[in-house]
Design a protein around this motif. Sequence first.
Motif, PDB file in Angstrom:
ATOM      1  N   ILE A   1       0.841  -1.204   0.000  1.00  0.00           N
ATOM      2  CA  ILE A   1       0.000   0.000   0.000  1.00  0.00           C
ATOM      3  C   ILE A   1       0.872   1.249   0.000  1.00  0.00           C
ATOM      4  N   ASN A   2       1.981   1.169   0.714  1.00  0.00           N
ATOM      5  CA  ASN A   2       2.928   2.287   0.770  1.00  0.00           C
ATOM      6  C   ASN A   2       2.268   3.551   1.293  1.00  0.00           C
ATOM      7  N   GLN A   3       1.392   3.384   2.280  1.00  0.00           N
ATOM      8  CA  GLN A   3       0.763   4.498   2.984  1.00  0.00           C
ATOM      9  C   GLN A   3       0.813   4.197   4.477  1.00  0.00           C
ATOM     10  N   PRO A   4       0.787   5.227   5.319  1.00  0.00           N
ATOM     11  CA  PRO A   4       0.750   4.978   6.755  1.00  0.00           C
ATOM     12  C   PRO A   4      -0.521   4.209   7.136  1.00  0.00           C
ATOM     13  N   ILE A   5      -0.356   3.204   7.976  1.00  0.00           N
ATOM     14  CA  ILE A   5      -1.489   2.426   8.470  1.00  0.00           C
ATOM     15  C   ILE A   5      -1.850   2.960   9.851  1.00  0.00           C
ATOM     16  N   GLU A   6      -3.052   3.483   9.984  1.00  0.00           N
ATOM     17  CA  GLU A   6      -3.436   4.062  11.269  1.00  0.00           C
ATOM     18  C   GLU A   6      -4.098   3.045  12.192  1.00  0.00           C
ATOM     19  N   GLU A   7      -4.722   2.015  11.621  1.00  0.00           N
ATOM     20  CA  GLU A   7      -5.439   1.046  12.439  1.00  0.00           C
ATOM     21  C   GLU A   7      -5.515  -0.282  11.704  1.00  0.00           C
ATOM     22  N   VAL A   8      -5.374  -1.365  12.471  1.00  0.00           N
ATOM     23  CA  VAL A   8      -5.667  -2.700  11.959  1.00  0.00           C
ATOM     24  C   VAL A   8      -6.754  -3.282  12.859  1.00  0.00           C
ATOM     25  N   ALA A   9      -7.908  -3.591  12.253  1.00  0.00           N
ATOM     26  CA  ALA A   9      -9.043  -4.128  13.001  1.00  0.00           C
ATOM     27  C   ALA A   9      -9.151  -5.627  12.719  1.00  0.00           C
ATOM     28  N   PHE A  10      -9.059  -6.421  13.767  1.00  0.00           N
ATOM     29  CA  PHE A  10      -9.141  -7.874  13.643  1.00  0.00           C
ATOM     30  C   PHE A  10     -10.491  -8.341  14.164  1.00  0.00           C
ATOM     31  N   ILE A  11     -11.192  -9.156  13.386  1.00  0.00           N
ATOM     32  CA  ILE A  11     -12.474  -9.711  13.811  1.00  0.00           C
ATOM     33  C   ILE A  11     -12.258 -11.173  14.167  1.00  0.00           C
TER      34      ILE A  11
ATOM     35  N   ALA B   1     -19.421 -10.511   9.594  1.00  0.00           N
ATOM     36  CA  ALA B   1     -18.102 -10.371  10.226  1.00  0.00           C
ATOM     37  C   ALA B   1     -17.603  -8.936  10.132  1.00  0.00           C
ATOM     38  N   ILE B   2     -17.695  -8.351   8.931  1.00  0.00           N
ATOM     39  CA  ILE B   2     -17.222  -6.979   8.748  1.00  0.00           C
ATOM     40  C   ILE B   2     -18.017  -6.016   9.621  1.00  0.00           C
ATOM     41  N   MET B   3     -19.320  -6.216   9.729  1.00  0.00           N
ATOM     42  CA  MET B   3     -20.146  -5.327  10.550  1.00  0.00           C
ATOM     43  C   MET B   3     -19.879  -5.513  12.044  1.00  0.00           C
ATOM     44  N   SER B   4     -19.253  -6.594  12.428  1.00  0.00           N
ATOM     45  CA  SER B   4     -18.844  -6.753  13.824  1.00  0.00           C
ATOM     46  C   SER B   4     -17.795  -5.716  14.206  1.00  0.00           C
ATOM     47  N   ALA B   5     -17.129  -5.149  13.191  1.00  0.00           N
ATOM     48  CA  ALA B   5     -16.122  -4.105  13.412  1.00  0.00           C
ATOM     49  C   ALA B   5     -16.647  -2.740  12.986  1.00  0.00           C
ATOM     50  N   LYS B   6     -17.952  -2.511  13.114  1.00  0.00           N
ATOM     51  CA  LYS B   6     -18.562  -1.302  12.538  1.00  0.00           C
ATOM     52  C   LYS B   6     -17.996  -0.007  13.119  1.00  0.00           C
ATOM     53  N   ASP B   7     -17.498  -0.045  14.352  1.00  0.00           N
ATOM     54  CA  ASP B   7     -16.928   1.179  14.927  1.00  0.00           C
ATOM     55  C   ASP B   7     -15.655   1.618  14.211  1.00  0.00           C
ATOM     56  N   SER B   8     -15.034   0.709  13.443  1.00  0.00           N
ATOM     57  CA  SER B   8     -13.814   1.054  12.707  1.00  0.00           C
ATOM     58  C   SER B   8     -14.079   1.299  11.225  1.00  0.00           C
ATOM     59  N   LEU B   9     -15.333   1.219  10.799  1.00  0.00           N
ATOM     60  CA  LEU B   9     -15.650   1.296   9.369  1.00  0.00           C
ATOM     61  C   LEU B   9     -15.873   2.733   8.927  1.00  0.00           C
ATOM     62  N   SER B  10     -14.761   3.445   8.764  1.00  0.00           N
ATOM     63  CA  SER B  10     -14.809   4.802   8.240  1.00  0.00           C
ATOM     64  C   SER B  10     -13.498   5.100   7.528  1.00  0.00           C
ATOM     65  N   GLY B  11     -13.580   5.948   6.500  1.00  0.00           N
ATOM     66  CA  GLY B  11     -12.385   6.341   5.770  1.00  0.00           C
ATOM     67  C   GLY B  11     -11.872   5.253   4.850  1.00  0.00           C
ATOM     68  N   PRO B  12     -10.707   5.484   4.233  1.00  0.00           N
ATOM     69  CA  PRO B  12     -10.145   4.498   3.315  1.00  0.00           C
ATOM     70  C   PRO B  12      -9.692   3.243   4.066  1.00  0.00           C
ATOM     71  N   ALA B  13      -9.980   2.085   3.475  1.00  0.00           N
ATOM     72  CA  ALA B  13      -9.662   0.837   4.163  1.00  0.00           C
ATOM     73  C   ALA B  13      -9.500  -0.296   3.169  1.00  0.00           C
TER      74      ALA B  13
END
Length: 339
Positions: free
Chosen positions: A45-55, A95-107
Amino acid sequence: MKIIVPMAGRGSRLRPHTLTVPKPLIPVAGQPIVHRLVKDIAKVINQPIEEVAFILGDPAFFGDDVVASLTKLANDLGAKASIYRQDQPLGTGHAIMSAKDSLSGPAVVAYADTLIRADFNLDPEADAVIWVKQVEKPEAFGVVKLNECDEIVELVEKPETFVSDLAVIGIYYFKDIAVLKDELQHVLDHNIINGGEYQINDGIKGMMAKGKVFKTGQVDEWMDCGNKAVTVETNGKMLGFLKADGEEQLVDDSVVLNNSKIIEPCFIGKDVVLNHSTVGPNVSIGIGCVLEYSTVKNTIISNHSTIKNANLDDAMIGNYVEFDGNFKTISIGDYSVLK
């Protein structure tokens, strides 16, 4: 940029190994599958990673040791680790919606049972990218259908008649994943179920219906870890790539060689002892293992196992195993004794 990693499944096709170890933590080329996947995505990706969300799934199986391992993985990338639980196995969309609090911005969304080699050149005109690989038997996969502008207009699961030979590999980019979140919320609210589960594809189809532009991304290599045979094959491929890259030390300095030979490429971890043995090519051996009077190739051996008098090829051996015998192609799980 965020990385969203659903990994709640236990991996029944990799039993007996996944009876005690979650499938994403099975080692390939010396590191757990999910560790290699997340690191490779962050690299390309060659971009800063701000968060990794694991479900994750059941805490009894994905316990504190798993959480600690994944937290360190994210932190080592300079990212925040977020841990979510999928309380029921209700599909990829759920599964993805289990992490809904992290679902914003580019991912990037990436399922933790596959490894890749790719360049991630994100199309600035695309609202989303689905990575694909050209395959010989598309009827066995979910594929994408393209229009004349090379935009994805349809997702077709295991088509009986030819639609496309571009198979979906389970890695997606969303310019704003909140848009997918809204569509998946609609899927949940209206109980839209396919194959008995809530699917990410139904959220994607909702985005397409509203005019969102989906493009394809191509991978150079798509390496599955779905069962023993393909995991061993993937291990060999990854070892070859890592040796060519020259960026990782694959054989630890602590390895003891007593009248033994290593045929590269191999990964051999800390405190391994090789007595009168030949190892390689395409072998991964975890920490603290002992091999005596054995020949081993195309094989994965996890940690703290003892192998004697063996002639192994296309084998997979778990943690704390004692193996003494002339079986060649085997798959035995943790804490097994076979003499």
